[in-house]
Design an enzyme around this catalytic site. Structure first.
Site, PDB file in Angstrom:
ATOM      1  N   GLN A 123       7.411  17.333  -1.955  1.00  0.00           N
ATOM      2  CA  GLN A 123       7.064  16.444  -0.842  1.00  0.00           C
ATOM      3  C   GLN A 123       6.178  17.127   0.195  1.00  0.00           C
ATOM      4  O   GLN A 123       6.257  16.839   1.386  1.00  0.00           O
ATOM      5  CB  GLN A 123       8.322  15.845  -0.184  1.00  0.00           C
ATOM      6  CG  GLN A 123       9.045  14.884  -1.134  1.00  0.00           C
ATOM      7  CD  GLN A 123      10.089  14.026  -0.444  1.00  0.00           C
ATOM      8  OE1 GLN A 123      10.693  14.446   0.539  1.00  0.00           O
ATOM      9  NE2 GLN A 123      10.295  12.829  -0.978  1.00  0.00           N
ATOM     10  N   MET A 157      -9.204 -15.895   2.451  1.00  0.00           N
ATOM     11  CA  MET A 157     -10.506 -15.529   2.996  1.00  0.00           C
ATOM     12  C   MET A 157     -11.441 -15.081   1.874  1.00  0.00           C
ATOM     13  O   MET A 157     -12.625 -15.398   1.875  1.00  0.00           O
ATOM     14  CB  MET A 157     -10.362 -14.438   4.061  1.00  0.00           C
ATOM     15  CG  MET A 157     -11.646 -14.140   4.814  1.00  0.00           C
ATOM     16  SD  MET A 157     -12.292 -15.582   5.678  1.00  0.00           S
ATOM     17  CE  MET A 157     -11.541 -15.387   7.302  1.00  0.00           C
TER      18      MET A 157
END
Lengths: 171, 592
Positions: free
Chosen positions: B113, B496
């Protein structure tokens, strides 16, 4: 024969950027140029007399309008203290060059002669090569580089220019 | 001096900076900081995805004006919050994000990580910092809040390696201290925002205003950031100059004010767009000549001189070179301009005296009201059995909500319709993602807003495409009892994009269909702990909204089945001049 017109000389701008002397600052500064696709022509960084600050001297090929925007963006960086664009006419500039050049017994004197003419120095001598240095105005470095080239440049390293504004003369 | 550790110091620093709420999600590298949170008065809201934490912090900041705070762990959590950081950077939202980092000695080893958070977020933050020593934490946190909230606001990220906050690690030991304001200022020698306008430029601006025949005030998001809505109103009323409010400034000037022309830009109304286009003076206040406002820049307001006031010097001349550039805080500079106008007008400095010093603008006013009469926002109401018109839904939502209701939107057609059809009469009632255009913004932003303003009703107006990106945060809202309301305008399309494909790609619809009932929005919302209703016919709209408005103990989701063929008008097609604005077909579609 019609030759194309020579390309216009690149628009070199010299920026002197005073920054906090800490990790990551150079990446921030360089990132602003990279993001817009502008190549940094040369770059020199070192701490100033006050070790909390470093001065970055950066030479870029940018038109004036985008440069103005880049300078404003640079100014927005928290770690940037001050930016000045140095006009070569109003500043003193220096750069250092090291070059290793072929120097066979019959051409060695030519190398030495050139370096002496330019007030450079011979730093190292090998059997058939020689390392020389010159610190001077970047244009003079260009000249010496040009003259050494026919003799055979093996390795060459320049530092990028550093610059400071010219002082005002009294009277 | 008391001995403490970096983790405790971090939480204490957040408390001392006035943090009431942290939006976040714990993980390995940030674990030690989550322990002292248990004993802190700070409310922590556990999100379901780190992007949600970031947008909630933004929504909180938009609604309250105070910096939003988010805290997440390293690696994937840090990359998940990059979008909100960029969103906040584009829209100048004050936000402080704390990320955990792997222990100092593991940095650069491709540890579990690990990612280069500071490197990744460098270009999407106003500033970021990797803290290397526990004793630096209080100063870095103070700097972060100072930078995030002053000058042009923006997001600041503080990356903290685990070892310096872990009390089990000697590297976390430190003596507590709290830097003074002066120490913070002197620790940032390169950061000195200019807030006060240059007196000579202010005077020049006032002179241009007094001489202008067709002036327009172009108010941007900076008005809201500078808490300048009141002085903006004073300036407009003193001079009688009409005001357009950009997408980021809706509410900065009341829509019901006679001088308000509404939103300009690509989907702005005809009058706002055309008044700017025909003006001889644009008074740009905290606005940045965004491409969605200017259309083709070379053809934007060609006859206008420009006064540009912005706290960010880099905005002045970035797009349009101003005749009078003024760097400064909008509230201070507008106050100075008003004073200069009164001084220069002579007389008693009253509105009458200022009016007398200006040219007669009655023709300009008549021209503007002519446009308003000829080209109002219009839509064709739906016939019996037809799908709902999104504009109708918005009108009903607006008319049934309290005056000070806060509305957040996602990005797309529904965003434009909300901006057009909602009546924003108060500042800080409109929250959206303007610059970055982040789909999925509305649900988490509305949650953040409701946390910041629990006294207000908060609606999220969302599209079906957007909703699917961040809906999981409704679980957060249900768990934390944050009763937001969500209206999904479900037209089963990425609307859109569909509109652009219809108008500019010869109706070749590529990858825009989403299906109206997969997912089942009602079941999904119910599964997340919300009350949910589907609304399909016009007569159901009002009652459903009223019912939603009565629920105040859990989130509510209303799914409106809307007409996919409906397009947002007016529209300035991308790359064209604002003079080529296309109005609704019923108004002659593009005729001037």
């Amino acid at each position: 024969m019609n030759l194309p017109a020579p390309a216009p000389a690149p628009k070199h701008h010299v920026l002197s950027v005073l920054v906090e002397n800490r990790s990551g600052v150079l990446a921030r500064v360089a990132g602003l140029f990279a993001r817009r696709g502008y190549n940094i022509y040369s770059l020199a960084v070192a701490p100033t007399d006050d070790e909390r600050f470093s001065r970055i001297t950066v030479v870029v090929d940018v038109e004036t309008a985008p440069l103005e925007q880049i300078v404003k963006q640079l100014n927005k960086l928290i770690n940037v203290i001050k930016i000045s664009e140095l006009d070569p006419r109003d500043s003193v500039e220096r750069e250092l060059m090291l070059a290793t050049v072929k120097a066979l017994p019959d051409t060695r004197h030519q190398v030495i002669e050139l370096v002496e003419l330019f007030d450079g120095r011979v730093l190292d001598v090998g059997h058939d090569e020689m390392t020389v240095s010159l610190d001077d105005h970047p244009g003079r470095l260009d000249d010496l580089e040009e003259l050494l080239r026919p003799l055979g440049i093996i390795d060459l390293q320049r530092t990028g220019r550093v610059a400071l504004p010219k002082l005002e003369h009294a009277g | 001096m008391t001995t403490t550790d970096g983790g405790r110091a971090l939480i204490k620093a957040l408390e001392l900076e006035g943090t009431e709420v942290v939006f976040g999600l714990p993980g390995g590298a940030i674990l030690p900081v989550y322990d002292p949170i248990i004993d802190s008065p700070i409310r922590h809201i556990l999100v379901r995805h780190e992007q949600g934490a970031g947008h909630m912090a933004e929504g909180f900041a938009h609604a309250t004006g105070r910096p939003g705070v988010a805290m997440v762990t390293s690696g994937p959590a840090a990359t998940n919050i990059v979008t909100p950081l960029c969103d906040a950077y584009m829209d100048s939202v004050p936000m402080v994000v704390i990320t955990g980092q792997v222990p100092s000695q593991a940095i650069g080893t491709d540890a579990f990580q690990e990612c280069d958070t500071v490197g990744i977020t460098r270009s999407v933050t106003k500033h970021n910092e990797l803290v290397t020593r526990a004793e630096d934490i209080p100063l870095v946190i103070r700097q972060a809040f100072h930078i995030a909230t002053t000058g042009r606001p923006g997001p600041v990220l503080v990356d903290i390696p685990k070892d310096i906050v872990d009390p089990k690690n000697p590297a976390s030991a430190m003596e507590w201290y709290w830097p003074t304001d002066d120490e913070v200022a002197s620790s940032l020698p390169g950061y000195r925002p200019t807030t006060k306008g240059h007196a000579k430029k202010v005077r020049e601006a006032a002179q241009l205003i007094l001489a202008a025949e067709r002036p327009v005030i172009y108010a941007g998001g900076g008005i809201l950031k500078a808490r300048a809505a009141e002085v903006l109103r004073e300036l407009a009323e003193l001079t009688g100059i009409p005001v357009v409010t950009t997408l980021m400034a809706r509410g900065a000037f009341p829509d019901d004010h006679p001088l308000c022309l509404g939103m300009p830009g690509m989907h702005g109304n005809y009058t706002a767009v055309t008044a700017m286009q025909e003006s001889d003076l644009l008074i740009a206040l905290g606005s940045r000549f965004d491409d969605r406002v200017t259309g083709k820049v070379d053809a934007f307001a060609p006859g206008a001189k420009v006064i540009h006031v912005d706290i960010d010097p880099a905005e002045l001349g970035k797009v349009r070179r101003p005749d009078v550039p003024i760097v400064g805080d909008c509230r201070l500079v507008i106050t100075e301009i008003v004073r200069a106008l009164r001084d220069l007008s002579g007389g008693d400095g009253s509105a009458d005296a200022v009016a007398a010093a200006q040219p007669d603008r009655s023709t300009w006013k008549q021209t503007i009201s002519g446009w308003q009469e000829r080209f109002p926002l219009v839509y064709e109401p739906s016939g019996p059995g037809d799908l709902l018109k999104p504009q109708y839904v918005l009108e009903e939502l607006r008319s049934r909500a309290p005056e000070d209701c806060i509305v957040a939107s996602g990005v797309g057609q529904h965003q434009m319709w909300t901006s057009q059809y909602w009546r924003f009469n108060h500042p800080y009632t409109w929250i959206n993602s303007g610059g970055l255009g982040t789909m999925g913004f509305s649900v988490p932003a509305a949650i953040g807003a409701k946390v910041g303003r629990p006294d207000r009703m908060v609606w999220a107006v969302d599209g079906d495409g957007c909703f699917q990106m961040t809906a999981q945060e409704l679980v957060t809202a249900a768990t934390e009892r944050i009763p937001v309301k969500v209206a999904i305008l479900n037209n089963a399309y990425l609307g859109m994009v569909r509109q652009w494909q219809e108008m500019f790609y010869e109706e070749r619809y590529s990858e825009v269909y989403l299906s109206p009932d997969l997912p089942d929005y009602v079941k999904w919302s119910e599964a997340m702990g919300c009350v949910a209703m589907r609304v399909e016919s016009p007569e159901e709209v009002g009652p459903a909204i009223d019912k939603a408005n009565e629920i105040d103990d859990r989130p509510v989701v209303l799914e409106f089945r809307t007409d996919a063929a409906e397009k947002v008008f007016p529209m300035v097609p991308a790359g064209l001049s604002n003079s080529d604005i296309v109005v609704d077909p019923s108004q002659g579609g593009g005729a001037r």
